[in-house]
Design a protein around this motif. Structure first.
Motif, PDB file in Angstrom:
ATOM      1  N   ASN A 251     -18.577 -29.580  -9.782  1.00  0.00           N
ATOM      2  CA  ASN A 251     -19.519 -28.560 -10.234  1.00  0.00           C
ATOM      3  C   ASN A 251     -19.566 -27.433  -9.203  1.00  0.00           C
ATOM      4  OD1 ASN A 251     -21.667 -27.024 -11.108  1.00  0.00           O
ATOM      5  ND2 ASN A 251     -23.047 -28.745 -11.401  1.00  0.00           N
ATOM      6  N   PRO A 252     -19.131 -26.215  -9.556  1.00  0.00           N
ATOM      7  CA  PRO A 252     -19.080 -25.127  -8.562  1.00  0.00           C
ATOM      8  C   PRO A 252     -20.452 -24.719  -8.050  1.00  0.00           C
ATOM      9  CG  PRO A 252     -18.649 -24.288 -10.773  1.00  0.00           C
ATOM     10  CD  PRO A 252     -18.659 -25.776 -10.895  1.00  0.00           C
ATOM     11  N   SER A 253     -21.498 -25.028  -8.806  1.00  0.00           N
ATOM     12  CA  SER A 253     -22.842 -24.643  -8.386  1.00  0.00           C
ATOM     13  C   SER A 253     -23.577 -25.769  -7.659  1.00  0.00           C
ATOM     14  CB  SER A 253     -23.670 -24.217  -9.609  1.00  0.00           C
ATOM     15  OG  SER A 253     -23.826 -25.293 -10.531  1.00  0.00           O
ATOM     16  N   TYR A 254     -22.873 -26.889  -7.410  1.00  0.00           N
ATOM     17  CA  TYR A 254     -23.544 -28.027  -6.767  1.00  0.00           C
ATOM     18  C   TYR A 254     -23.937 -27.690  -5.334  1.00  0.00           C
ATOM     19  CZ  TYR A 254     -24.365 -32.487  -4.529  1.00  0.00           C
ATOM     20  OH  TYR A 254     -24.926 -33.506  -3.801  1.00  0.00           O
ATOM     21  N   GLU A 256     -25.771 -29.655  -1.800  1.00  0.00           N
ATOM     22  CA  GLU A 256     -26.012 -30.986  -1.248  1.00  0.00           C
ATOM     23  C   GLU A 256     -27.482 -31.392  -1.227  1.00  0.00           C
ATOM     24  OE1 GLU A 256     -23.892 -33.227  -0.603  1.00  0.00           O
ATOM     25  OE2 GLU A 256     -21.990 -32.143  -0.481  1.00  0.00           O
ATOM     26  N   VAL A 257     -28.380 -30.490  -1.573  1.00  0.00           N
ATOM     27  CA  VAL A 257     -29.787 -30.888  -1.659  1.00  0.00           C
ATOM     28  C   VAL A 257     -30.044 -31.707  -2.913  1.00  0.00           C
ATOM     29  CG1 VAL A 257     -30.547 -28.865  -0.370  1.00  0.00           C
ATOM     30  CG2 VAL A 257     -30.515 -28.786  -2.863  1.00  0.00           C
ATOM     31  N   HIS A 258     -29.118 -31.694  -3.855  1.00  0.00           N
ATOM     32  CA  HIS A 258     -29.274 -32.438  -5.105  1.00  0.00           C
ATOM     33  C   HIS A 258     -28.559 -33.780  -5.019  1.00  0.00           C
ATOM     34  CE1 HIS A 258     -29.678 -28.128  -6.491  1.00  0.00           C
ATOM     35  NE2 HIS A 258     -30.814 -28.681  -6.910  1.00  0.00           N
ATOM     36  N   PRO A 259     -28.901 -34.732  -5.895  1.00  0.00           N
ATOM     37  CA  PRO A 259     -28.204 -36.020  -5.908  1.00  0.00           C
ATOM     38  C   PRO A 259     -26.708 -35.831  -6.105  1.00  0.00           C
ATOM     39  CG  PRO A 259     -30.176 -36.106  -7.286  1.00  0.00           C
ATOM     40  CD  PRO A 259     -29.997 -34.674  -6.892  1.00  0.00           C
ATOM     41  N   ARG A 260     -25.906 -36.673  -5.468  1.00  0.00           N
ATOM     42  CA  ARG A 260     -24.463 -36.516  -5.553  1.00  0.00           C
ATOM     43  C   ARG A 260     -23.921 -36.754  -6.961  1.00  0.00           C
ATOM     44  NH1 ARG A 260     -21.734 -35.877  -0.391  1.00  0.00           N
ATOM     45  NH2 ARG A 260     -19.774 -36.057  -1.504  1.00  0.00           N
ATOM     46  N   VAL A 261     -24.672 -37.446  -7.790  1.00  0.00           N
ATOM     47  CA  VAL A 261     -24.256 -37.616  -9.187  1.00  0.00           C
ATOM     48  C   VAL A 261     -24.024 -36.267  -9.845  1.00  0.00           C
ATOM     49  CG1 VAL A 261     -25.126 -38.272 -11.463  1.00  0.00           C
ATOM     50  CG2 VAL A 261     -25.236 -39.901  -9.601  1.00  0.00           C
ATOM     51  N   ALA A 262     -24.849 -35.275  -9.481  1.00  0.00           N
ATOM     52  CA  ALA A 262     -24.770 -33.953 -10.098  1.00  0.00           C
ATOM     53  C   ALA A 262     -23.569 -33.153  -9.608  1.00  0.00           C
ATOM     54  CB  ALA A 262     -26.056 -33.177  -9.822  1.00  0.00           C
ATOM     55  N   ARG A 263     -22.794 -33.702  -8.700  1.00  0.00           N
ATOM     56  CA  ARG A 263     -21.643 -32.984  -8.132  1.00  0.00           C
ATOM     57  C   ARG A 263     -20.483 -32.893  -9.121  1.00  0.00           C
ATOM     58  NH1 ARG A 263     -17.604 -35.131  -3.900  1.00  0.00           N
ATOM     59  NH2 ARG A 263     -16.806 -33.272  -2.872  1.00  0.00           N
ATOM     60  N   TYR A 264     -20.491 -33.747 -10.134  1.00  0.00           N
ATOM     61  CA  TYR A 264     -19.324 -33.868 -11.001  1.00  0.00           C
ATOM     62  C   TYR A 264     -19.601 -33.407 -12.428  1.00  0.00           C
ATOM     63  CZ  TYR A 264     -17.889 -36.719  -7.089  1.00  0.00           C
ATOM     64  OH  TYR A 264     -17.583 -37.150  -5.829  1.00  0.00           O
ATOM     65  N   ILE A 265     -18.610 -32.737 -12.993  1.00  0.00           N
ATOM     66  CA  ILE A 265     -18.595 -32.386 -14.411  1.00  0.00           C
ATOM     67  C   ILE A 265     -17.578 -33.299 -15.072  1.00  0.00           C
ATOM     68  CG2 ILE A 265     -18.142 -30.590 -16.118  1.00  0.00           C
ATOM     69  CD1 ILE A 265     -18.815 -28.523 -13.969  1.00  0.00           C
ATOM     70  N   VAL A 266     -18.051 -34.140 -15.965  1.00  0.00           N
ATOM     71  CA  VAL A 266     -17.207 -35.193 -16.528  1.00  0.00           C
ATOM     72  C   VAL A 266     -16.432 -34.671 -17.716  1.00  0.00           C
ATOM     73  CG1 VAL A 266     -17.216 -37.484 -17.568  1.00  0.00           C
ATOM     74  CG2 VAL A 266     -18.792 -36.957 -15.708  1.00  0.00           C
ATOM     75  N   ALA A 267     -15.152 -34.974 -17.750  1.00  0.00           N
ATOM     76  CA  ALA A 267     -14.296 -34.557 -18.860  1.00  0.00           C
ATOM     77  C   ALA A 267     -14.559 -35.428 -20.078  1.00  0.00           C
ATOM     78  CB  ALA A 267     -12.822 -34.664 -18.453  1.00  0.00           C
ATOM     79  N   LEU A 268     -14.252 -34.900 -21.253  1.00  0.00           N
ATOM     80  CA  LEU A 268     -14.411 -35.659 -22.491  1.00  0.00           C
ATOM     81  C   LEU A 268     -13.331 -36.719 -22.636  1.00  0.00           C
ATOM     82  CD1 LEU A 268     -15.364 -32.832 -25.019  1.00  0.00           C
ATOM     83  CD2 LEU A 268     -16.884 -34.433 -23.856  1.00  0.00           C
ATOM     84  N   HIS A 269     -12.173 -36.499 -22.014  1.00  0.00           N
ATOM     85  CA  HIS A 269     -11.078 -37.461 -22.095  1.00  0.00           C
ATOM     86  C   HIS A 269     -11.337 -38.600 -21.114  1.00  0.00           C
ATOM     87  CE1 HIS A 269      -8.838 -34.673 -24.572  1.00  0.00           C
ATOM     88  NE2 HIS A 269      -9.093 -33.720 -23.682  1.00  0.00           N
ATOM     89  N   ILE A 270     -11.149 -39.824 -21.584  1.00  0.00           N
ATOM     90  CA  ILE A 270     -11.395 -40.983 -20.739  1.00  0.00           C
ATOM     91  C   ILE A 270     -10.083 -41.666 -20.385  1.00  0.00           C
ATOM     92  CG2 ILE A 270     -13.679 -41.337 -21.717  1.00  0.00           C
ATOM     93  CD1 ILE A 270     -12.526 -43.611 -23.379  1.00  0.00           C
ATOM     94  N   CYS A 271     -10.125 -42.493 -19.349  1.00  0.00           N
ATOM     95  CA  CYS A 271      -8.938 -43.210 -18.905  1.00  0.00           C
ATOM     96  C   CYS A 271      -8.668 -44.411 -19.813  1.00  0.00           C
ATOM     97  CB  CYS A 271      -9.129 -43.688 -17.470  1.00  0.00           C
ATOM     98  SG  CYS A 271      -9.304 -42.359 -16.261  1.00  0.00           S
ATOM     99  N   VAL A 272      -7.433 -44.863 -19.794  1.00  0.00           N
ATOM    100  CA  VAL A 272      -7.048 -46.089 -20.487  1.00  0.00           C
ATOM    101  C   VAL A 272      -7.176 -47.233 -19.494  1.00  0.00           C
ATOM    102  CG1 VAL A 272      -5.181 -47.300 -21.667  1.00  0.00           C
ATOM    103  CG2 VAL A 272      -5.488 -44.827 -21.996  1.00  0.00           C
TER     104      VAL A 272
END
Length: 484
Positions: A251-254, A256-272
């Motif tokens: 996440n370009p706007s992340y 470090e004052v926020h929870p690290r969970v918010a650091r990621y933007i999850v793709a719609l495609h999932i792994c096999v």
């Protein structure tokens, strides 16, 4: 012994071996692929990896996480915003991932063992610790373990109306519409309100981890179809410690004052799941970020309490938190850990008193690691005898070399010359390149038939030629194409 465990029952008998003491597997016999010493993973006969090793594959787990429903709630209504802020749960608002990566999470769950509350990998054990939950979610560490009373629809609706001023009839209709997620949230909100009324500070970090351990333990047995837990936490933990696993963006706007969970933007495609199994079977020490929160310490400083080694509790449910098994995650040298307590957990009062005196129950006598994955020389050989580090069948010659970074004061390290150390370091770098390139192909980050795909394959061949792993490349490449 019931095989379907996704419901989260608190039946303690299921944690015992399925056979009587007279019928238990001989500890000296073990299983193909390990463990050969059955003193640690005493319930291994019921584990999902036994079936996978025998060729039975039930596929991916269903993730019961309600990410999309939680997103629809948005931020708290003005009438209850202060209540949520005071509860310590405000940091969780609007950070759940809408789409859980079933393949990625399922492959890790297959390596979870209830006896140790940890993932077993070729490099040793790793787990989700109090430090991880604190950094990823920013949940508070306050007060005693909470006690909760399960509520049905009518009870939840009544308390909802009483404490939050919501029309009871309308509340029931909304709970029926949204299914199981709203009653659970309602219970939490009502519990928060009760805490505030009687001036008892809420505590969520440890119940979160206790419930997660329970669900991971359930899901690690064959025929379990779902993981009923906060999948966002597991997924973010994987992102933090395994930078090449899973598909996501930063996440370009992340901040470090926020929870690290918010650091990621999850793709719609999932792994096999099969692809991730292959990747984890090939993981080396250099593929892992052992201490990922160094940049986050100003926001979430390291606390001694993270090294607490004893039981955590949620109501009548309890689990052991054992940082001594994953010392590399705290920046310390890994030694052979003591055996987990085999006896039943003590009563709630004893668990609470132990927690309130946590400073008497933290891991001590630690040695700062000389390298991120430093361990005592005998650790890996011990681990191989008590664990099942690989999911797929194969010869040892087909496995990537797992060379642990031994501590500098060990006799082996002192006798090794600079030349051999440099060679091992270079080999580790090339193997990391191999794993990254293989992940790019396996997770379909490049499209087969394009120039980018061909360039990635060429680079992978060159990297494998340096690590003398060309045969493995040919076999993996054919299998991957076959799945497509």
């Amino acid at each position: 012994m019931a095989k379907t465990r996704g419901g989260g029952s608190q039946d303690h008998d299921r944690r015992r071996p399925t056979t009587s003491n007279d019928d238990q597997v001989d500890h000296g016999e073990g299983f193909p692929g390990g463990p050969s010493d059955m003193s640690l993973l005493v319930n291994f006969a019921d584990h999902i990896v036994v079936k996978l090793w025998e060729g039975e594959d039930q596929g991916e787990l269903k993730l019961v996480s309600h990410g999309r429903k939680l997103r629809k709630f948005g931020m708290p209504h003005a009438n209850i915003e202060l209540l949520v802020q005071n509860s310590g749960l405000f940091s969780l608002c609007n950070i759940s991932y809408e789409v859980g990566d079933k393949g990625l999470i399922s492959a890790f769950v297959e390596r979870w063992h209830r006896e140790t509350n940890s993932f077993h990998l070729p490099v040793g054990e790793m787990t989700i610790t109090l430090d991880d939950v604190s950094s990823l979610l920013h949940l508070p560490i306050l007060g005693q373990f909470p006690t909760y009373v399960p509520l049905d629809y009518n009870g939840a609706a009544t308390i909802l109306a009483k404490l939050l001023g919501v029309d009871e009839t309308r509340g029931k209709a909304e709970m029926r519409r949204l299914g199981s997620v709203l009653p659970g949230l309602t219970c939490c909100i009502c519990l928060d309100a009760l805490f505030l009324q009687i001036k008892v500070p809420p505590l969520y970090l440890y119940p979160t981890l206790t419930y997660l351990y329970e669900q991971l333990g359930d899901a690690s047995y064959f025929n379990t179809k779902q993981l009923a837990s906060y999948a966002t936490l597991v997924q973010a933990w994987i992102y933090e410690h395994f930078s090449s696993k899973g598909r996501r963006d930063i996440n370009p706007s992340y901040d470090e004052v926020h929870p690290r969970v918010a650091r990621y933007i999850v793709a719609l495609h999932i792994c096999v799941v099969g692809d991730v199994r292959l990747q984890l079977d090939g993981v080396t020490h250099d593929d892992i970020i052992w201490t990922p929160y160094e940049d986050h310490r100003l926001s979430r400083p390291f606390e001694t309490i993270y090294l607490f080694s004893s039981h955590l509790r949620l109501g009548s449910l309890s689990h052991r938190h054992m940082p001594e098994r994953v010392l590399c995650q705290f920046g310390y040298e890994q030694s052979i850990p003591p055996s987990p307590m085999a006896a039943e957990a003590p009563g709630a009062h004893v668990i609470d008193q132990t927690w309130l005196q946590f400073d008497h129950h933290v891991v001590t006598g630690l040695r700062v690691a000389s390298s991120p994955s430093a361990c005592v020389p005998e650790y890996m050989s011990w681990f191989r005898t008590v664990s099942h580090p690989y999911i797929r069948r194969g010869e040892l010659g087909d496995r990537p070399s797992v060379v642990p970074h031994c501590c500098l004061h060990s006799p082996n390290a002192e006798q090794a010359g600079h030349s051999s150390q440099d060679e091992r370091a270079q080999a580790g770098i090339f193997r990391r390149i191999v794993n990254i390139l293989q992940c790019i192909i396996d997770c379909r980050q490049v499209t087969e038939g394009t120039d980018a795909y061909e360039s990635t394959e060429t680079a992978l061949k060159l990297a494998r030629s340096v690590t003398d792993d060309g045969a493995v490349y040919t076999r993996r490449s054919r299998n991957v194409r076959g799945r497509r």
